[in-house]
Design a protein around this motif. Structure first.
Motif, short mmCIF file in Angstrom:
data_model
loop_
_atom_site.label_atom_id
_atom_site.label_comp_id
_atom_site.label_asym_id
_atom_site.label_seq_id
_atom_site.Cartn_x
_atom_site.Cartn_y
_atom_site.Cartn_z
N ARG A 62 0.87 -1.19 0.05
CA ARG A 62 0.04 0.03 -0.11
C ARG A 62 0.95 1.26 -0.07
NH1 ARG A 62 -4.09 -2.43 4.45
NH2 ARG A 62 -5.15 -4.02 3.14
N GLY A 63 1.95 1.23 0.52
CA GLY A 63 2.85 2.48 0.59
C GLY A 63 3.85 2.42 -0.47
N ASP A 64 4.12 1.56 -1.37
CA ASP A 64 5.15 1.29 -2.44
C ASP A 64 4.45 1.80 -3.72
OD1 ASP A 64 6.98 0.17 -4.20
OD2 ASP A 64 7.10 -1.69 -3.45
N SER A 65 4.64 3.21 -4.11
CA SER A 65 4.21 3.79 -5.16
C SER A 65 4.58 3.25 -6.15
CB SER A 65 4.54 5.26 -4.92
OG SER A 65 5.81 5.57 -4.90
N GLN A 66 6.00 2.56 -6.44
CA GLN A 66 6.61 2.17 -7.90
C GLN A 66 5.91 0.98 -8.10
OE1 GLN A 66 10.81 1.86 -7.73
NE2 GLN A 66 10.91 0.44 -9.64
N TRP A 67 5.54 0.07 -6.96
CA TRP A 67 4.86 -1.16 -7.40
C TRP A 67 3.51 -0.95 -7.58
CZ3 TRP A 67 0.65 -3.81 -5.64
CH2 TRP A 67 0.39 -4.96 -6.07
N LEU A 68 2.84 0.04 -6.95
CA LEU A 68 1.21 0.41 -7.50
C LEU A 68 1.12 0.95 -8.87
CD1 LEU A 68 0.45 1.91 -3.99
CD2 LEU A 68 -0.64 -0.20 -4.94
N TRP A 124 -1.01 -1.09 -11.32
CA TRP A 124 -2.37 -0.45 -12.24
C TRP A 124 -2.33 -0.78 -13.55
CZ3 TRP A 124 -6.99 1.47 -11.20
CH2 TRP A 124 -7.54 2.26 -12.21
N LEU A 125 -1.25 -0.95 -14.40
CA LEU A 125 -1.19 -1.13 -15.71
C LEU A 125 -1.70 -2.52 -16.15
CD1 LEU A 125 2.19 0.60 -16.49
CD2 LEU A 125 -0.05 1.45 -16.65
N ALA A 184 -7.61 5.50 -7.29
CA ALA A 184 -7.90 3.93 -7.20
C ALA A 184 -7.51 3.58 -5.63
CB ALA A 184 -6.97 3.24 -8.21
N MET A 185 -8.38 2.66 -5.32
CA MET A 185 -8.15 1.62 -4.18
C MET A 185 -7.59 0.54 -4.28
SD MET A 185 -11.73 3.33 -2.42
CE MET A 185 -12.38 3.13 -3.91
N PHE A 186 -6.51 0.26 -3.78
CA PHE A 186 -5.71 -1.21 -3.97
C PHE A 186 -6.46 -2.19 -2.93
CE2 PHE A 186 -2.33 -4.19 -2.61
CZ PHE A 186 -2.30 -4.88 -3.70
N LEU A 187 -7.05 -3.36 -3.64
CA LEU A 187 -7.85 -4.26 -2.57
C LEU A 187 -7.00 -5.35 -2.32
CD1 LEU A 187 -11.41 -4.32 -4.45
CD2 LEU A 187 -10.50 -2.68 -2.85
N ALA A 233 -7.20 -1.36 -16.93
CA ALA A 233 -6.83 0.16 -16.51
C ALA A 233 -7.08 1.03 -17.68
CB ALA A 233 -5.38 0.09 -15.97
N ALA A 234 -7.06 0.55 -19.01
CA ALA A 234 -7.24 1.22 -20.08
C ALA A 234 -8.60 1.72 -20.37
CB ALA A 234 -6.44 0.73 -21.33
N GLU A 235 -9.72 0.77 -19.71
CA GLU A 235 -11.05 0.99 -19.65
C GLU A 235 -11.58 1.76 -18.84
OE1 GLU A 235 -12.28 -3.22 -21.48
OE2 GLU A 235 -11.24 -3.41 -19.69
N VAL A 236 -11.02 2.31 -17.94
CA VAL A 236 -11.92 3.08 -16.81
C VAL A 236 -11.62 4.57 -17.13
CG1 VAL A 236 -11.70 1.40 -15.27
CG2 VAL A 236 -9.98 3.04 -15.32
N PRO A 237 -12.41 5.46 -16.42
CA PRO A 237 -12.29 6.86 -16.76
C PRO A 237 -10.80 7.43 -16.35
CG PRO A 237 -14.50 6.35 -15.48
CD PRO A 237 -13.49 5.15 -15.58
#
Length: 319
Positions: free
Chosen positions: A21-27, A31-32, A74-77, A63-67
């Motif tokens: 959750r705190g790993d911005s690079q991984w997130l 997301w892609l 985005a909330m990481f589940l 990810a390419a299909e959402v607004p």
């Protein structure tokens, strides 16, 4: 938890992967390649599903299909067993042929374990964010952080999602067989159904400084005026409407003790036999007076789960 032994909204296959959750690079990379669930908080947190299938299936997007711009909100589940990350985004739902907008109350019990966990977690987070736009200590505006698992104000003050514990108990007489009885109540706040009256387990919030078992004793005494014994914990499930955790119990009471309802909370309360509960579940009419028939709790609730446990003869939580 998974399978029939678990309450309907206590099922999941997600690895929450909290260390990400705190790993911005991984997130950013995740997301892609993610699967994304869209929920619309302006429509009570509904999402899209294909309901003609059995079980129903949630619509998950790439990810390419959402607004555009969704990544920032985005909330990481968590991560699925196949290694694919899952996110949720609060956004209007698109029109897609063969799908419809559904609420968790409506389909939670019908979903497979995987999708029940995704929908329940996403809705709980969305509901928390929509209610915490400001700091509870300073009143300052807050923004989403830690991939949706906290909010922070401009001075760095941080708040995290909270869940309100509530107890729910099926009170019964401890008698096996068709003549065994359980005590159910009708809450004054429930909207009536034409020709029907809903009865459910007794429930209430756990108060500060109180154990869940003490809350069972207190709530039953307050709502229907009787004492209970042999309190046994059965299980729990999230109830994100907006943010509760329901702790389910079974407890015994003496049916000879008079029922005295608190009229500010309970409109009706009475004992029902296993014969009556079984008949209602089978679609038969069970008269509860005034021309009304018995309506039991919705299938996604832990209340109906507890009723089924008792109906099947599981009167002790450790059996």
């Amino acid at each position: 938890m998974s399978g029939e032994a678990a309450p309907p909204l206590a099922r999941s296959t997600l690895d929450r992967a909290a260390h990400r959750r705190g790993d911005s690079q991984w997130l950013t990379e995740a997301w892609l390649r993610a699967r994304v669930l869209l929920l619309d908080s302006t429509d009570e947190g509904r999402t899209l599903a294909r309901t003609e299938t059995s079980p129903p299936t949630l619509v998950l997007f790439g990810a390419a299909e959402v607004p555009a711009g969704s990544e920032s909100m985005a909330m990481f589940l968590g991560v699925e067993p196949d290694g694919v990350p899952v996110f949720a985004v609060d956004a209007p739902l698109p029109a897609i042929p063969g799908t419809r907008a559904v609420h968790l109350r409506e389909v939670g019990h019908l979903l497979a374990d995987r999708e029940a966990g995704i929908f329940t977690t996403a809705l709980a987070l969305v509901n928390w964010h929509t209610r915490h736009g400001y700091s509870t200590s300073t009143g300052a505006p807050t923004a989403m952080d830690e991939a949706g698992w906290s909010r922070v104000d401009r001075n760095g003050g941080r708040i995290w999602p909270r869940t309100d514990p509530a107890m729910i108990v099926l009170v019964h007489d401890g008698v096996d067989g068709p003549d065994g009885r359980c005590l159910l109540g009708n809450n004054v706040g429930w909207q009536g159904t034409p020709g029907g009256r809903r009865y459910s387990c007794l429930a209430g919030y756990v108060e500060p400084g109180e154990s869940a078992e003490a809350a069972v004793l207190r709530e039953v005494r307050e709502e229907v005026g009787i004492g209970v014994e042999r309190i046994g914990y059965v299980g729990s499930q999230a109830w994100p409407f907006p943010g509760s955790l329901m702790l389910g119990f079974l407890a015994t009471a003496n049916p000879a003790e008079p029922v005295r309802v608190d009229p500010s909370e309970i409109a009706y309360a009475r004992w029902f036999s296993r014969r009556e509960i079984g008949a209602a579940l089978a679609g038969q009419t069970v008269d509860v007076g005034d021309g009304a028939r018995l309506i039991l709790p919705p299938p996604s609730s832990i209340a109906l789960f507890l009723i089924h446990r008792w109906l099947d003869g599981w009167v002790d939580a450790d059996r």
